[in-house]
Scaffold this motif. Structure first.
Motif, short mmCIF file in Angstrom:
data_model
loop_
_atom_site.label_atom_id
_atom_site.label_comp_id
_atom_site.label_asym_id
_atom_site.label_seq_id
_atom_site.Cartn_x
_atom_site.Cartn_y
_atom_site.Cartn_z
N ARG A 58 31.77 45.77 3.08
CA ARG A 58 33.22 45.96 2.98
C ARG A 58 33.69 46.07 1.53
N GLU A 59 32.85 45.69 0.57
CA GLU A 59 33.24 45.75 -0.84
C GLU A 59 33.13 47.16 -1.41
N TYR A 60 32.41 48.03 -0.73
CA TYR A 60 32.14 49.35 -1.28
C TYR A 60 33.33 50.29 -1.08
N ASP A 61 33.59 51.08 -2.11
CA ASP A 61 34.77 51.95 -2.11
C ASP A 61 34.52 53.31 -1.50
N TYR A 62 33.31 53.80 -1.66
CA TYR A 62 33.03 55.18 -1.27
C TYR A 62 31.87 55.22 -0.27
N HIS A 75 29.98 52.02 -5.52
CA HIS A 75 31.02 51.19 -6.12
C HIS A 75 30.90 51.30 -7.62
N ARG A 76 31.99 51.10 -8.33
CA ARG A 76 31.96 51.24 -9.78
C ARG A 76 31.19 50.12 -10.46
N SER A 77 31.17 48.92 -9.83
CA SER A 77 30.52 47.81 -10.53
C SER A 77 29.88 46.79 -9.60
N TYR A 78 29.94 46.99 -8.32
CA TYR A 78 29.40 46.02 -7.36
C TYR A 78 28.13 46.56 -6.74
#
Length: 121
Positions: free
Chosen positions: A106-110, A97-100
């Motif tokens: 579930r918050e992770y983008d990749y 994640h860019r900042s988390y």
């Protein structure tokens, strides 16, 4: 586009060690994490590491046995797993994640494709 490629899984016996690797491409400055999912269970948090400070957090179930680290030059994150137990058996996923850097998957983008870790008793 960020790509994550995991490696290092395998079949080991209880008490053995394994090191997982996650190579990131497409972007640096990522907050990285490891999660795992056993059959029939929800994906769960294992460990995370921030980018600049390298601050780490761990699930209670792995604290003292697993170590997350990163190699900035290779844009790679590692998960050193010692004293493995049968209950550690799962597919392990690398996430970014860019900042988390929290524990909610579930918050992770990749996400990577996952690597199987099997620990026999």
């Amino acid at each position: 586009q960020v790509q994550l490629v995991e490696s290092g899984g395998g079949l080991v016996q209880a008490g053995d060690s394994l090191r997982l690797s996650c190579a990131a491409s497409g972007r640096t400055s990522l907050f990285m994490g490891w999660f795992r999912q056993a059959p029939g269970k929800e994906r769960e948090f294992v460990a995370t590491i921030t980018y600049s400070s390298g601050r780490t957090t761990y699930a209670d179930s792995v604290k003292g046995r697993f170590t997350i680290s990163r190699e900035y030059a290779k844009n790679t994150v590692y998960l050193q797993m010692n004293s493995l137990k049968p209950e550690d058996t799962a597919v392990y996923y690398c996430a970014a994640h860019r900042s988390y850097s929290g524990s909610f998957w579930r918050e992770y983008d990749y996400w990577g494709q996952g690597t199987q870790v099997t620990v026999s008793s």
